[in-house]
Design an enzyme around this catalytic site. Structure first.
Site, short mmCIF file in Angstrom:
data_model
loop_
_atom_site.label_atom_id
_atom_site.label_comp_id
_atom_site.label_asym_id
_atom_site.label_seq_id
_atom_site.Cartn_x
_atom_site.Cartn_y
_atom_site.Cartn_z
N ASP A 190 0.99 -1.41 0.43
CA ASP A 190 0.06 -0.04 -0.26
C ASP A 190 0.94 1.46 0.18
O ASP A 190 2.14 0.96 -0.05
CB ASP A 190 -1.23 -0.44 1.43
CG ASP A 190 -2.03 0.53 0.69
OD1 ASP A 190 -1.66 1.64 0.00
OD2 ASP A 190 -3.29 0.74 1.60
C1 BGC Z 1 -5.13 3.01 -0.41
C2 BGC Z 1 -5.38 2.38 -0.98
C3 BGC Z 1 -5.08 2.92 -2.20
C4 BGC Z 1 -3.81 3.88 -2.47
C5 BGC Z 1 -2.98 4.29 -3.68
C6 BGC Z 1 -3.91 4.11 0.43
O1 BGC Z 1 -3.93 5.36 0.87
O2 BGC Z 1 -4.89 2.74 1.51
O3 BGC Z 1 -6.23 1.49 -0.68
O4 BGC Z 1 -5.39 2.14 -3.31
O5 BGC Z 1 -3.62 4.44 -1.84
O6 BGC Z 1 -3.48 5.48 -3.79
#
Ligand code: BGC
Length: 754
Positions: free
Chosen positions: A295
């Site tokens: 993530d």
């Molecule tokens: C979120 C994810 C997301 C990623 C990219 C993160 O902060 O938890 O779900 O896909 O950002 O934007």
């Protein structure tokens, strides 16, 4: 340490390059006719360790072609592309932009490896569909798959190859802003929805209209303590296997190309560095063939967790655990080559990760046509097309849950001459959408949105009289109330759009008070005094506590956040053009203090007797144990009767299948569609089992007065549960099977497994 590494790599580089130059003319990996495996093997042989680390590096992109592209940071990123140090970008969107960046990767980098472009396409790309939680309330798997396919088609035409969806986190906590992204509280239902979403997004990945999906957030992110974003998780392996893992597994089994690490810890170890989750379960036990992506910065955030001491340690721990691509924390690109040279990470492990990423680049056809997805013409005709909007409207109407409808106030009587519509949100495009429509790109499709006001105007024209009722912050004042009451006094029916702005749904939107604001309650109280039929249209990205408003209104229509066609869909349901069929997939708490409340809880040692008499039971003294509206609940404009539940046998062998039959009748005067739900209970087992577990459902059409006999087949797997090692067991003993229209109102039968 870094100095040593640079020394070694400078020494090796010329040798590596000259080895490659000899074979560079017609490299096998560029030969379309060779097999993907052969092409990968050939390419891998040519790659330096820096280029391999590059494939594991995903950066936040943004725009490179506009004025922002001249920014030093953006220029540095482009140089990294030339140097083969970027495998993927997120947030570079649009056919023109992706094409420009791809050109640099393909034409100006040494090996010309194409970039994978990723973006959070969570509920539609430009044609925004209902939030995933709402969409899941439709119990309509073909429609859910179609919605994902439309999203993929639009995204693919805009040069995107990959979305970070579906989110498969089971959650019982409406304080958590991200419940909007999931499919609710049930592991079985979450699993079938996850699989449908993966299929819709990916298809067979052999055309230019489907994209890679991501199973996230692996694992158990839905269990964040107190619903607070980025908070800790503390669940046992027993709950992990039985409650949290099934939807991720179903998505993996459906062929999801990627899995995203969660931000949380499991058993004290951050998910990104958690060998048990990534290597033991995902890669070894489930035999996942795709690749794992972190993530956002979750590799480097292991430092804040107190699990890694610096970036190098974070890269070491993430990659050693089996995680692969580093989203934006840059610890892999900065440290991996040295870690390999120092023998701390094996080149075989890195090669395995790189192969998995390259596989999808080949599979998508990017080596043969890197611009396949970036098609400006296709982008123009696909985005926001009439057909896509029609699907979004259907999906939105199918997501609306009718929670209350006293005296059949709805559908709106066709003789109604004047309809008062109250509520600031009803006219506000800004409040209609959540965070996940790509606000950060500066190009979301807010302008195309149909508000509730617009939709009702489209349906009822001048019969609609509008007043604001409350302020942007959901407070009210005498003047606003007076105007609303005046409008209501002259109306045949009063529709009040209340709830929480869409802006408060999604990541980083945890709320301690998931409820209707005091101002909105005050407004409803004043409107109730007019004596007019009052309908609450609740907009929210989560189930709110509706206990205070429930007695004030005749009807409650849970509108969630329905996307670009919100207004038309709401009008379709209010007018009766669409008979509501949705049923909530998350319990609506009776009070905030009751959270988490969910239907598939365990029995406790002191369950409250049905007559609720007596003391020393597991209960609240000030509120009921039951939620205000349970899982699986939703009304229709007609009624259904369930009877004659029967089972093929009261005693079965482990290898037998149990046939369960029931009659369902539409007892009303209009046609409808009912979600018939089947639950089981395993009465005694070596590990305790929930009081009810959904195991099957059918969504059926029933004409007015029609009766259908439905048949369900239960197999051993449906009656099994996981032990703490992730192995399934079916134990002999007593079971119950229940069938009904929601998780509380059910017919039941007993049987035993020998
Ligand atoms: C979120 C994810 C997301 C990623 C990219 C993160 O902060 O938890 O779900 O896909 O950002 O934007």
């Amino acid at each position: 340490m870094k100095k040593i590494f640079f020394g070694i790599s400078l020494f090796l580089a010329p040798f590596l390059l000259s080895a490659q130059q000899k074979t560079n003319e017609h490299p096998l990996y560029k030969n379309k006719n060779a097999s993907i495996q052969d092409r990968i093997t050939d390419l891998l042989k040519r790659m330096t360790i820096e280029e391999k680390a590059g494939q594991l590096n995903q950066l936040n992109g943004g725009s490179f072609t506009g004025p922002a592209g001249n920014d030093a940071g953006q220029k540095a990123k482009m140089q990294m592309v030339r140097d083969g140090k970027v495998g993927s970008f997120l947030n570079v969107i649009g056919a023109a932009e992706t094409k420009a960046v791809q050109k640099i990767a393909v034409e100006e980098s040494r090996l010309g490896i194409p970039i994978l472009f990723a973006f959070d396409v969570i509920h539609g790309y430009k044609t925004i569909f209902p939030i995933p939680l709402a969409e899941a309330c439709s119990w309509d798997l073909p429609q859910i798959e179609k919605n994902a396919a439309v999203a993929a088609k639009e995204a693919a035409a805009a040069g995107l190859h990959w979305t970070f969806a579906p989110m498969c986190d089971i959650s019982n906590d409406p304080r958590w802003g991200r419940v909007m992204e999931g499919a609710g509280e049930d592991p079985y239902y979450g699993s079938v929805v996850a699989a449908a979403r993966v299929k819709g997004l990916q298809g067979n990945l052999n055309d230019d209209t489907h994209i890679l999906s991501t199973v996230k957030h692996y694992a158990a992110y839905g269990a964040v303590e107190a619903g607070r974003e980025y908070n800790n998780v503390d669940v046992s392996r027993f709950s992990l296997w039985n409650k949290y893992l099934p939807p991720y597994k179903a998505a993996v089994d459906a062929g999801a190309a990627t899995v995203m690490n969660a931000f949380n810890v499991f058993e004290g170890v951050p998910a990104s560095g958690n060998k048990y989750l990534v290597t033991d379960v995902l890669l070894n036990k489930w035999k996942f063939k795709g690749f794992v992506v972190s993530d956002w910065s979750s590799f480097s955030e292991m430092i804040q967790h107190g699990y890694a001491k610096d970036g190098e340690d974070a890269a070491l721990k993430a990659i050693s655990a089996g995680s692969m691509m580093d989203m934006e924390s840059k610890v892999v690109i900065e440290n991996l080559p040295a870690l390999i040279l120092e023998g701390k990470i094996s080149i075989q492990q890195v090669d395995d990760a790189v192969k998995r990423i390259l596989y999808y680049k080949f599979k998508l056809g990017l080596f043969d046509n890197p611009y396949k997805f970036s098609d400006e013409q296709r982008e123009a005709v696909t985005e926001l097309s009439k057909e896509n909007k029609a699907e979004a409207r259907k999906a939105a109407a199918g997501s609306i849950v009718l929670l209350k409808n006293d005296n059949q106030v709805l559908p709106i009587n066709p003789s109604a001459k004047k309809i008062a519509l109250v509520g600031r949100y009803a006219k506000s495009k800004e409040d209609m959408f959540d965070f996940w429509i790509g606000y950060w790109t500066g190009k979301p499709s807010v302008d195309d949105a149909v508000t509730i006001y617009d939709g009702l105007k489209n349906k009822y024209g001048n019969a609609i009289e509008y007043s604001e009722g409350y302020n942007a912050d959901a407070t009210t004042n005498d003047e606003l109330i007076k105007a609303a009451v005046q409008s209501a006094s002259n109306a045949d029916i009063v529709l009040v759009n209340i709830g929480i702005s869409g802006k408060m749904a999604g990541e980083d939107r945890a709320l301690a008070f998931p409820e209707i604001s005091e101002g909105q309650v005050e407004l409803l109280k004043a409107l109730q005094k007019t004596g007019k039929p009052l309908v609450a249209l609740v907009s929210s990205g989560r189930p709110l506590v509706l206990t205070k408003i429930q007695p004030l209104v005749s009807s409650i229509v849970q509108c969630w956040i329905l996307g670009i066609e919100t207004g038309n869909a709401v009008a379709d349901v209010l007018s009766g053009d669409v008979n509501p069929t949705a049923k909530t997939v998350m319990s609506f708490p009776y009070a905030i203090g009751q959270i988490p409340v969910y239907y598939n809880h365990f029995n406790t040692s002191r369950p409250l007797p049905t007559d609720k008499e007596g003391n020393w039971f597991s209960r609240y003294r000030d509120i009921p144990n039951a939620p205000l509206y349970p899982f699986g609940f939703g009304l229709s404009y007609t009624n259904y009767k369930y009877d004659n539940l029967r089972i093929s046998n009261t005693s079965i062998q482990k290898t037998d299948k149990l046939i369960v039959k029931v009659n369902v009748t539409n007892t009303g005067k209009i046609d409808g569609e009912e979600v018939v739900q089947l639950y089981i209970r395993d009465i005694t087992a070596s590990l305790i089992r929930p009081v009810k577990e959904l195991k099957s459902f059918q969504k059926i059409k029933l004409k007015a007065g029609e009766m259908k006999e439905l048949s369900f087949l239960l197999s051993a797997k449906d009656l099994s549960f996981y032990d703490a090692n992730g192995d399934l067991h079916l134990e002999p003993g007593a079971f119950k099977v229940f069938v009904g229209g929601d998780s509380e109102h059910l017919l039941e039968k007993d049987f035993t497994v020998q």
